[in-house]
Design a protein around this motif. Structure first.
Motif, PDB file in Angstrom:
ATOM      1  N   GLU A  83       0.822  -1.196   0.000  1.00 39.69           N
ATOM      2  CA  GLU A  83       0.000   0.000   0.000  1.00 39.69           C
ATOM      3  C   GLU A  83       0.862   1.254   0.000  1.00 39.69           C
ATOM      4  O   GLU A  83       0.567   2.228  -0.698  1.00 39.69           O
ATOM      5  N   GLN A  84       1.894   1.208   0.785  1.00 39.00           N
ATOM      6  CA  GLN A  84       2.776   2.367   0.892  1.00 39.00           C
ATOM      7  C   GLN A  84       3.427   2.702  -0.444  1.00 39.00           C
ATOM      8  O   GLN A  84       3.560   3.870  -0.816  1.00 39.00           O
ATOM      9  N   ASN A  85       3.823   1.672  -1.210  1.00 35.79           N
ATOM     10  CA  ASN A  85       4.572   1.889  -2.445  1.00 35.79           C
ATOM     11  C   ASN A  85       3.716   1.743  -3.700  1.00 35.79           C
ATOM     12  O   ASN A  85       4.243   1.890  -4.807  1.00 35.79           O
ATOM     13  N   ASN A  86       2.405   1.455  -3.514  1.00 31.21           N
ATOM     14  CA  ASN A  86       1.496   1.328  -4.654  1.00 31.21           C
ATOM     15  C   ASN A  86       2.050   0.335  -5.677  1.00 31.21           C
ATOM     16  O   ASN A  86       2.192   0.632  -6.861  1.00 31.21           O
ATOM     17  N   ILE A  87       2.358  -0.866  -5.189  1.00 33.03           N
ATOM     18  CA  ILE A  87       2.932  -1.894  -6.052  1.00 33.03           C
ATOM     19  C   ILE A  87       2.282  -3.227  -5.694  1.00 33.03           C
ATOM     20  O   ILE A  87       1.851  -3.435  -4.553  1.00 33.03           O
ATOM     21  N   SER A  88       2.153  -4.126  -6.655  1.00 29.70           N
ATOM     22  CA  SER A  88       1.515  -5.412  -6.380  1.00 29.70           C
ATOM     23  C   SER A  88       2.533  -6.404  -5.831  1.00 29.70           C
ATOM     24  O   SER A  88       3.735  -6.290  -6.075  1.00 29.70           O
ATOM     25  N   LEU A 132       6.681   8.582  -4.862  1.00 29.28           N
ATOM     26  CA  LEU A 132       5.370   7.954  -4.909  1.00 29.28           C
ATOM     27  C   LEU A 132       4.469   8.762  -5.844  1.00 29.28           C
ATOM     28  O   LEU A 132       4.943   9.702  -6.500  1.00 29.28           O
ATOM     29  N   ASP A 133       3.182   8.420  -5.895  1.00 29.11           N
ATOM     30  CA  ASP A 133       2.283   9.060  -6.860  1.00 29.11           C
ATOM     31  C   ASP A 133       2.178  10.566  -6.649  1.00 29.11           C
ATOM     32  O   ASP A 133       2.032  11.339  -7.607  1.00 29.11           O
ATOM     33  N   ASP A 134       2.237  11.020  -5.402  1.00 26.43           N
ATOM     34  CA  ASP A 134       2.064  12.446  -5.107  1.00 26.43           C
ATOM     35  C   ASP A 134       3.384  13.160  -4.841  1.00 26.43           C
ATOM     36  O   ASP A 134       3.429  14.210  -4.215  1.00 26.43           O
ATOM     37  N   LYS A 186       3.542  10.538   5.477  1.00 28.37           N
ATOM     38  CA  LYS A 186       2.146  10.127   5.422  1.00 28.37           C
ATOM     39  C   LYS A 186       1.505  10.098   6.800  1.00 28.37           C
ATOM     40  O   LYS A 186       0.337  10.430   6.973  1.00 28.37           O
TER      41      LYS A 186
END
Length: 602
Positions: A41-46, A96-98, A128
């Motif tokens: 979740e933290q790194n937005n990776i599967s 990250l995304d932001d 975060k």
């Protein structure tokens, strides 16, 4: 390859804490064994994406999103952690995304039941969880972005940061089973560097030092304390290791610096689990302050005896002005004689500190302290002024007015206009009315001081002779000897170090050959010679046969104050025979004619 049971693996994967467990795979390379939901979740990776990394692909993939400025540092610490099992406690920025987030990673090793070593690494997104993790945010976010914790010039942590978190760093090292070591370093002669090359180049040197220290101590807390002073807290791996690192740092600084620098002086304190950061720094500072003036000695390990030495030096520094005002520092005169005739030719002015609390403080104690705190120019000018002040007394008492040599430190020339100051003092006491021109004053500079001469130093040395004073080179042969002294400087006399004469017959009489050869070279260049340490009739005879003109030592005269000389005079005790001004001038004339090689300006 280590296998976790499905139940245990699933429980780890369900954790909201960003966690990665690394272990050896089938190929022997480390690969992820467990990746928590919190990490994904933290790194937005599967999970599938990350489990696909292994071997070289893992080493590349894990650092894809790391800020370029911190990628190499993170790689080094990460690979050392996996390959060498070193500490893993680091902050770094990840895209990250932001935008970039500040991450804090902590790793540790666990031996499993089958004997396999498995690495657990926990990550925290400081940015975060700003509210719930306020303390961590202050510690790391401010360190990265707030000038309260970061030094604007070098981007190192500053004294605010070290004061708050230094003890934590020591405790972390101790908790990991290590021994902490604290280093306190300062750039040697930083003020001189700024004067020679300018403030901008000085700032460049500070940045260079910061970068070199950070690179050489990648796992340490490296900080800029203030000015040119830096602090380091690291794990201790032995004396040889720490000395090697300091040597590498100094070599790199000397190689890459814009101008000439001798690098860092470093005090070292090897701590224990009970010491605080403040105590460790205090001990390291004391060791740093006691680093010797030997150009080859640039570090010192703290010992308990250093407390006594440090306190003694502090007493000297704190009472220096008072010692001058109260006359505790006195001029002792030691005569040098004309070896051929046995007549006194002049005096050397020597400083003696007669302290009401500590008694006689040896020059070997107060001179290093004054040099370390850059106060030698005050001492040397005080000595010159005291000599000038006492000329009137000598004149009124009917004592011979003879030439006097006064020692000046190499350091003086960085802080004052030496010639301007001695001219001021000479005029203040109207010395010329006693029949003494400036040629009666011999300015002594050690050969060690000449070894680090700058263009500005050259200019001031030239002005000494241009203004009518004589220039002598002291301690020739003390370990810094170079024949360049003959070709690079216009000098009037060289004084051979007393150790040459004291060890005259060691190594099959090598010093006899050396002294004789140096005397011959000096005379051919029109330079006078004097040898210190003359204590026996045999030594005097050797110097006479070798052609040395002047001698100085206990064989002829011990240092004594003007009060002692006057006391003998008032008791009608005969004073030694002195060379008259006419005799001195006549011998100078004969010497010029004899050698035929003295340059006109001499």
């Amino acid at each position: 390859m280590h296998k976790l049971s499905d139940e245990i693996k699933k429980s780890y994967e369900n954790l909201r804490i960003p966690l990665v467990i690394m272990g050896p795979g089938a190929s022997g390379e480390f690969e992820p064994l467990v990746i928590s939901d919190g990490f994904l979740e933290q790194n937005n990776i599967s999970r599938e994406e990350l489990y696909g990394y292994y071997g070289d692909k893992l080493k590349v993939g894990l650092f894809d999103r790391v800020h370029p400025a911190e990628e190499e540092k993170l790689k080094k610490i990460s690979f050392d952690f996996l390959d060498k099992k070193t500490d893993y406690d680091i902050t770094f920025r990840v895209r990250l995304d932001d935008g970039f987030h500040l991450m804090h990673g902590i790793g540790y090793w666990q031996t499993m039941e089958d004997g396999t070593d498995v690495a657990f690494i926990v990550y925290n997104d400081v940015q975060k969880h700003e509210q719930s993790l306020l303390e961590i945010s202050n510690k790391y976010k401010l360190f990265q972005n707030d000038e309260f914790y970061i030094d604007a010039l070098t981007n190192l942590p500053n004294i605010n940061y070290t004061n708050k978190y230094g003890t934590n760093k020591i405790q972390e090292i101790v908790a990991g089973g290590g021994t902490p070591v604290t280093l306190y370093a300062d750039i040697d002669s930083m003020q001189s560097y700024n004067r020679r090359y300018g403030i901008k180049r000085g700032d460049d040197l500070l940045v260079l030092v910061a970068n070199v220290l950070a690179a050489e101590f990648p796992h340490a807390m490296v900080s800029r304390i203030f000015s040119d002073h830096f602090g380091i807290v690291d794990e201790y791996h032995g004396e040889e290791d720490i000395i090697s690192k300091i040597e590498k740092v100094n070599s790199e600084i000397k190689l890459r610096a814009y101008g000439t620098t001798t690098g860092l002086n470093v005090g070292i304190f090897v701590g224990n689990e009970n010491v605080t950061h403040e105590e460790a720094v205090d001990h390291a500072v004391r060791a740093n302050k006691l680093v010797g003036e030997d150009l080859n000695k640039f570090y010192r390990f703290y010992t308990e005896e250093d407390d006594t030495l440090y306190n003694h030096q502090r007493y000297i520094i704190e009472n220096f002005d008072k010692a001058k005002e109260q006359g505790w520092i006195k001029v002792f005169y030691q005569c040098f004689l004309r070896i051929e005739t046995g007549n006194g030719m002049g005096f050397e002015a020597l400083a003696r500190w007669m302290d009401p609390v500590h008694g006689l403080i040896n020059p070997a104690e107060f001179i290093p302290a004054l040099e370390k705190y850059h106060l030698m120019h005050e001492m040397d000018l005080y000595m010159f002024e005291t000599v000038c002040k006492e000329i009137r007394i000598r004149y009124e008492e009917g004592l011979p007015l003879l030439p006097v040599s006064i020692n000046f430190s190499r350091q003086d020339f960085d802080y004052i206009d030496v010639v301007g100051e001695i001219n001021r003092i000479y005029d203040k006491y109207d010395i010329s009315k006693y029949g003494m021109d400036k040629s009666y004053f011999y300015i002594e500079i050690t050969e060690q001081g000449l070894a680090t001469a700058t263009d500005k130093f050259y200019e001031q040395l030239a002005k000494i002779r241009e203004n009518g004073y004589k220039l002598w080179v002291d301690d020739f042969g003390s370990g810094y000897s170079s024949l360049n002294v003959f070709s690079n400087f216009d000098i009037d006399l060289i004084k051979f170090d007393m150790n040459l004469l004291m060890n005259l017959d060691s190594r099959n009489g090598a010093n006899r050959v050396i002294i004789k050869a140096m005397i011959d070279v000096a005379h051919k260049l029109g330079i006078h010679t004097l040898c210190e340490g003359m204590e026996t009739a045999e030594q005097r005879q050797f110097l006479l046969e070798a052609g040395c003109e002047l001698g100085q030592g206990y064989y002829y005269h011990i240092p004594e104050s003007l009060d002692t000389i006057l006391d003998r005079l008032h008791k009608d005790i005969p004073i030694p025979k002195w060379e008259s001004e006419d005799e001195r001038n006549e011998r100078e004339k004969d010497y010029r004619g004899e050698t035929g090689e003295m340059s006109p300006e001499r």
